[in-house]
Design a protein around this motif. Structure first.
Motif, PDB file in Angstrom:
ATOM      1  N   LYS A 148       1.018  -1.469  -0.022  1.00  0.00           N
ATOM      2  CA  LYS A 148      -0.075  -0.096   0.119  1.00  0.00           C
ATOM      3  C   LYS A 148       0.946   1.180   0.245  1.00  0.00           C
ATOM      4  CE  LYS A 148      -3.919   2.287   2.109  1.00  0.00           C
ATOM      5  NZ  LYS A 148      -5.026   2.247   3.216  1.00  0.00           N
ATOM      6  N   LEU A 149       1.949   1.123   0.673  1.00  0.00           N
ATOM      7  CA  LEU A 149       2.768   2.403   0.726  1.00  0.00           C
ATOM      8  C   LEU A 149       3.506   2.385  -0.448  1.00  0.00           C
ATOM      9  CD1 LEU A 149       4.965   1.908   4.189  1.00  0.00           C
ATOM     10  CD2 LEU A 149       3.571   4.038   3.409  1.00  0.00           C
ATOM     11  N   LEU A 150       3.776   1.550  -1.460  1.00  0.00           N
ATOM     12  CA  LEU A 150       4.331   1.638  -2.644  1.00  0.00           C
ATOM     13  C   LEU A 150       3.230   2.242  -3.650  1.00  0.00           C
ATOM     14  CD1 LEU A 150       7.066   0.779  -4.154  1.00  0.00           C
ATOM     15  CD2 LEU A 150       5.909  -1.221  -4.747  1.00  0.00           C
ATOM     16  N   VAL A 151       2.275   1.863  -3.604  1.00  0.00           N
ATOM     17  CA  VAL A 151       1.081   2.607  -4.352  1.00  0.00           C
ATOM     18  C   VAL A 151       0.897   4.054  -3.960  1.00  0.00           C
ATOM     19  CG1 VAL A 151      -1.118   2.674  -5.098  1.00  0.00           C
ATOM     20  CG2 VAL A 151       0.073   0.386  -4.556  1.00  0.00           C
ATOM     21  N   TYR A 152       1.188   4.170  -2.675  1.00  0.00           N
ATOM     22  CA  TYR A 152       1.074   5.571  -2.292  1.00  0.00           C
ATOM     23  C   TYR A 152       2.326   6.366  -2.899  1.00  0.00           C
ATOM     24  CZ  TYR A 152      -2.253   6.123   1.754  1.00  0.00           C
ATOM     25  OH  TYR A 152      -3.332   6.197   2.572  1.00  0.00           O
ATOM     26  N   ALA A 153       3.619   5.936  -3.031  1.00  0.00           N
ATOM     27  CA  ALA A 153       4.585   6.486  -3.434  1.00  0.00           C
ATOM     28  C   ALA A 153       4.466   6.728  -4.962  1.00  0.00           C
ATOM     29  CB  ALA A 153       5.601   5.749  -3.129  1.00  0.00           C
ATOM     30  N   LEU A 154       3.796   5.690  -5.402  1.00  0.00           N
ATOM     31  CA  LEU A 154       3.350   5.814  -6.943  1.00  0.00           C
ATOM     32  C   LEU A 154       2.418   6.963  -7.417  1.00  0.00           C
ATOM     33  CD1 LEU A 154       4.331   4.605  -9.705  1.00  0.00           C
ATOM     34  CD2 LEU A 154       2.467   2.968  -9.530  1.00  0.00           C
ATOM     35  N   LEU A 155       1.689   7.310  -6.723  1.00  0.00           N
ATOM     36  CA  LEU A 155       0.723   8.051  -7.086  1.00  0.00           C
ATOM     37  C   LEU A 155       0.963   9.512  -6.381  1.00  0.00           C
ATOM     38  CD1 LEU A 155      -2.605   6.122  -5.918  1.00  0.00           C
ATOM     39  CD2 LEU A 155      -1.949   7.093  -8.384  1.00  0.00           C
ATOM     40  N   LEU A 156       1.614   9.495  -5.568  1.00  0.00           N
ATOM     41  CA  LEU A 156       2.442  10.753  -5.212  1.00  0.00           C
ATOM     42  C   LEU A 156       3.332  11.299  -5.734  1.00  0.00           C
ATOM     43  CD1 LEU A 156       2.310  10.130  -1.164  1.00  0.00           C
ATOM     44  CD2 LEU A 156       0.773  11.750  -2.445  1.00  0.00           C
ATOM     45  N   ALA A 157       4.023  10.272  -6.621  1.00  0.00           N
ATOM     46  CA  ALA A 157       5.292  10.651  -7.688  1.00  0.00           C
ATOM     47  C   ALA A 157       4.422  11.367  -8.804  1.00  0.00           C
ATOM     48  CB  ALA A 157       6.011   9.304  -7.841  1.00  0.00           C
ATOM     49  N   GLN A 158       3.314  10.799  -9.205  1.00  0.00           N
ATOM     50  CA  GLN A 158       2.538  11.278 -10.067  1.00  0.00           C
ATOM     51  C   GLN A 158       2.014  12.886  -9.946  1.00  0.00           C
ATOM     52  OE1 GLN A 158      -1.312   9.540 -11.337  1.00  0.00           O
ATOM     53  NE2 GLN A 158      -0.157   9.251 -13.387  1.00  0.00           N
ATOM     54  N   SER A 159       1.631  13.084  -8.721  1.00  0.00           N
ATOM     55  CA  SER A 159       1.239  14.356  -8.347  1.00  0.00           C
ATOM     56  C   SER A 159       2.676  15.227  -8.197  1.00  0.00           C
ATOM     57  CB  SER A 159       0.847  14.282  -6.888  1.00  0.00           C
ATOM     58  OG  SER A 159       0.387  15.761  -6.264  1.00  0.00           O
ATOM     59  N   LEU A 160       3.615  14.824  -7.835  1.00  0.00           N
ATOM     60  CA  LEU A 160       4.963  15.446  -7.777  1.00  0.00           C
ATOM     61  C   LEU A 160       5.375  16.100  -9.078  1.00  0.00           C
ATOM     62  CD1 LEU A 160       7.110  13.522  -5.087  1.00  0.00           C
ATOM     63  CD2 LEU A 160       6.504  15.990  -4.937  1.00  0.00           C
ATOM     64  N   LEU A 161       5.199  15.100 -10.030  1.00  0.00           N
ATOM     65  CA  LEU A 161       5.659  15.353 -11.266  1.00  0.00           C
ATOM     66  C   LEU A 161       4.790  16.519 -11.897  1.00  0.00           C
ATOM     67  CD1 LEU A 161       7.249  14.703 -14.151  1.00  0.00           C
ATOM     68  CD2 LEU A 161       5.633  12.768 -14.258  1.00  0.00           C
ATOM     69  N   MET A 162       3.539  16.417 -11.554  1.00  0.00           N
ATOM     70  CA  MET A 162       2.635  17.485 -12.156  1.00  0.00           C
ATOM     71  C   MET A 162       3.247  18.613 -11.586  1.00  0.00           C
ATOM     72  SD  MET A 162      -1.073  15.782 -12.644  1.00  0.00           S
ATOM     73  CE  MET A 162      -1.743  17.192 -13.464  1.00  0.00           C
ATOM     74  N   GLU A 163       3.341  18.889 -10.291  1.00  0.00           N
ATOM     75  CA  GLU A 163       3.766  19.925  -9.598  1.00  0.00           C
ATOM     76  C   GLU A 163       5.053  20.711 -10.045  1.00  0.00           C
ATOM     77  OE1 GLU A 163       4.552  20.053  -5.400  1.00  0.00           O
ATOM     78  OE2 GLU A 163       2.402  19.041  -4.910  1.00  0.00           O
ATOM     79  N   GLU A 164       6.055  19.923 -10.272  1.00  0.00           N
ATOM     80  CA  GLU A 164       7.509  20.288 -10.638  1.00  0.00           C
ATOM     81  C   GLU A 164       7.596  20.537 -12.028  1.00  0.00           C
ATOM     82  OE1 GLU A 164       9.332  21.233  -8.662  1.00  0.00           O
ATOM     83  OE2 GLU A 164       8.359  20.384  -6.908  1.00  0.00           O
ATOM     84  N   SER A 165       6.900  19.596 -12.904  1.00  0.00           N
ATOM     85  CA  SER A 165       7.139  19.794 -14.384  1.00  0.00           C
ATOM     86  C   SER A 165       6.031  20.231 -15.322  1.00  0.00           C
ATOM     87  CB  SER A 165       7.443  18.359 -14.829  1.00  0.00           C
ATOM     88  OG  SER A 165       8.483  17.776 -14.146  1.00  0.00           O
ATOM     89  N   ALA A 166       4.608  20.048 -14.829  1.00  0.00           N
ATOM     90  CA  ALA A 166       3.562  20.470 -15.535  1.00  0.00           C
ATOM     91  C   ALA A 166       3.063  21.926 -15.238  1.00  0.00           C
ATOM     92  CB  ALA A 166       2.579  19.507 -15.856  1.00  0.00           C
ATOM     93  N   GLY A 167       3.518  22.337 -14.132  1.00  0.00           N
ATOM     94  CA  GLY A 167       3.085  23.604 -13.400  1.00  0.00           C
ATOM     95  C   GLY A 167       1.700  23.406 -13.240  1.00  0.00           C
ATOM     96  N   VAL A 168       1.116  22.500 -12.897  1.00  0.00           N
ATOM     97  CA  VAL A 168      -0.310  22.056 -12.545  1.00  0.00           C
ATOM     98  C   VAL A 168      -0.234  21.071 -11.137  1.00  0.00           C
ATOM     99  CG1 VAL A 168      -2.546  21.099 -13.014  1.00  0.00           C
ATOM    100  CG2 VAL A 168      -1.220  22.329 -14.876  1.00  0.00           C
ATOM    101  N   SER A 169      -1.057  21.402 -10.317  1.00  0.00           N
ATOM    102  CA  SER A 169      -1.233  20.698  -8.980  1.00  0.00           C
ATOM    103  C   SER A 169      -2.185  19.708  -8.947  1.00  0.00           C
ATOM    104  CB  SER A 169      -1.359  21.530  -7.797  1.00  0.00           C
ATOM    105  OG  SER A 169      -0.196  22.315  -7.744  1.00  0.00           O
ATOM    106  N   ALA A 170      -2.240  18.471  -8.783  1.00  0.00           N
ATOM    107  CA  ALA A 170      -3.461  17.551  -8.730  1.00  0.00           C
ATOM    108  C   ALA A 170      -4.125  17.580  -7.583  1.00  0.00           C
ATOM    109  CB  ALA A 170      -2.825  16.202  -9.180  1.00  0.00           C
ATOM    110  N   CYS A 171      -5.232  17.605  -7.370  1.00  0.00           N
ATOM    111  CA  CYS A 171      -6.023  17.438  -6.056  1.00  0.00           C
ATOM    112  C   CYS A 171      -5.870  15.998  -5.986  1.00  0.00           C
ATOM    113  CB  CYS A 171      -7.474  17.907  -6.239  1.00  0.00           C
ATOM    114  SG  CYS A 171      -8.481  17.661  -5.062  1.00  0.00           S
ATOM    115  N   VAL A 172      -5.508  15.615  -4.582  1.00  0.00           N
ATOM    116  CA  VAL A 172      -5.132  14.224  -4.233  1.00  0.00           C
ATOM    117  C   VAL A 172      -6.245  13.752  -3.076  1.00  0.00           C
ATOM    118  CG1 VAL A 172      -3.681  12.503  -3.448  1.00  0.00           C
ATOM    119  CG2 VAL A 172      -2.781  14.047  -5.023  1.00  0.00           C
ATOM    120  N   LEU A 173      -7.121  12.755  -3.420  1.00  0.00           N
ATOM    121  CA  LEU A 173      -8.121  12.474  -2.297  1.00  0.00           C
ATOM    122  C   LEU A 173      -7.530  10.946  -1.703  1.00  0.00           C
ATOM    123  CD1 LEU A 173     -11.006  12.628  -4.734  1.00  0.00           C
ATOM    124  CD2 LEU A 173     -10.174  14.477  -3.444  1.00  0.00           C
TER     125      LEU A 173
END
Length: 357
Positions: free
Chosen positions: A274-299
């Motif tokens: 479960k932590l690994l999936v957290y890491a994967l989804l939070l990485a997707q959010s981080l990537l959007m923050e840092e590279s796409a200039g867009v912040s995802a909303c995470v539930l």
């Protein structure tokens, strides 16, 4: 982008609710079956035009009601707030975006990116490959503007080729092999680029939860790269015809997380997965923050589920550092007490009623 206002009507056991969330951490507290997850579902509906709890979105309509409605405003920066909304009846869906009615949910998804982490999220790594393809495609969609059109063209060409295979109309295959290979190759390249972008952010987020573990993301394109995709379609036509469908291509794409060259699930406990999936989804959010200039909303539904105290605290500390907006549900306030600061909003839910603390 963050949600600055949401109103929900007739979503599960929520008859009506209106909140003004924090642009960062939002904690939703209440007993089981109180409506916490229904509030998350309302937020998800705004960003995806579908539910994460059921394939039949009409099942989210409150019992006895004729339909549901969720409206909101998204902060787009520069003092611009974008109105969005969705109304769902038993056999009808209506999406509103920036004051106009739209047919496709694509504009909604781009304007308000939403990710969800729920107790059953281990299915992302342990379940069917389609879940992992959806994860990739949602990420690619936010980086490459032409990807959605390419994906749609591939799906249409795949359907046409499969029809020809079943009907044994081999003389017509060449044209569709070429069309399918064209868009499939573009899709594959986009997915490869996305995974390469994602890898360093996954390493960063995984390091927060795992000491001394070095994970890798391994992408499988869906066919052997020793041949071009068009050659695969041509050479596999006879065996595809026997089966009645196309065996290879981006529609068979998958990825895995490995540790020392073996699937991570061979080493990790249920809680660690479960932590690994957290890491994967939070990485997707981080990537959007840092590279796409867009912040995802995470539930995050039921933040304490299957996490020990140490890992739960690691997770909450990680969330506090991020610029993304989070909605986190929990049964007990003590679970998240250490993470509540001046930037956080706290909402209590009971019997479908939502109140800000």
């Amino acid at each position: 982008m963050s949600l600055i206002k949401i109103e929900a009507y007739d979503v599960r056991n929520i008859e009506s609710a209106a909140i003004a969330p924090s642009p960062r951490l939002n904690f939703i507290i209440g007993p089981n079956a109180s409506g916490k997850t229904s509030l998350l579902e309302a937020v998800y509906l705004l960003g995806r035009a579908r539910s994460f709890r059921t394939a039949q979105v009409s099942q989210a309509i409150r019992f006895g009601a004729g339909g549901l409605m969720v409206t909101g405003k998204v902060d787009c920066g520069a003092d611009l707030a974008l109105p969005i909304g969705i109304r769902i009846a038993r056999n009808e869906r209506e999406i509103h975006f920036a004051g106009r009615k739209i047919q496709s949910s694509a504009e909604l998804i781009r304007a308000f990116p939403v990710l969800v982490i729920q107790p059953s999220i281990c299915a992302l790594l342990e379940g069917a490959p389609k879940h992992r393809r959806q994860f990739l495609d949602w990420g690619v969609f936010h980086f490459e503007a032409s990807y959605l059109d390419c994906w749609r063209r591939y799906v249409r060409a795949l359907s046409q080729r499969n029809t020809l295979l079943r009907e044994k109309r081999f003389a017509e295959l060449e044209l569709w092999n070429r069309e399918l290979a064209r868009y499939g190759t573009i899709m594959d390249g986009a997915r490869e680029r996305y995974v390469e972008r994602l890898k360093p952010f996954f390493v960063q987020s995984a390091a927060r939860f795992f000491d001394g573990f070095e994970f890798e993301i391994q992408l499988q394109s869906g066919w052997s790269k020793s041949r071009t995709l068009e050659a695969v379609f041509q050479e596999d036509a006879a065996s595809d015809a026997r089966l009645g469908y196309t065996q290879s291509g981006p529609h068979k794409c998958d990825f895995s997380i490995t540790l020392d060259g073996r699937p991570a699930k061979a080493y990790l406990s249920r809680g660690q997965m479960k932590l690994l999936v957290y890491a994967l989804l939070l990485a997707q959010s981080l990537l959007m923050e840092e590279s796409a200039g867009v912040s995802a909303c995470v539930l995050i539904d039921d933040v304490a589920s299957e996490l020990d105290e140490n890992n739960k605290n690691r997770l909450l500390a990680f969330l506090r550092e991020r610029r993304s907006q989070f909605f986190v549900t929990t049964v007990a306030e003590g679970t998240i007490k250490e993470a509540i600061d001046g930037d956080a909003a706290v909402f209590h839910v009971e019997h479908g009623q939502v109140m800000q603390a």
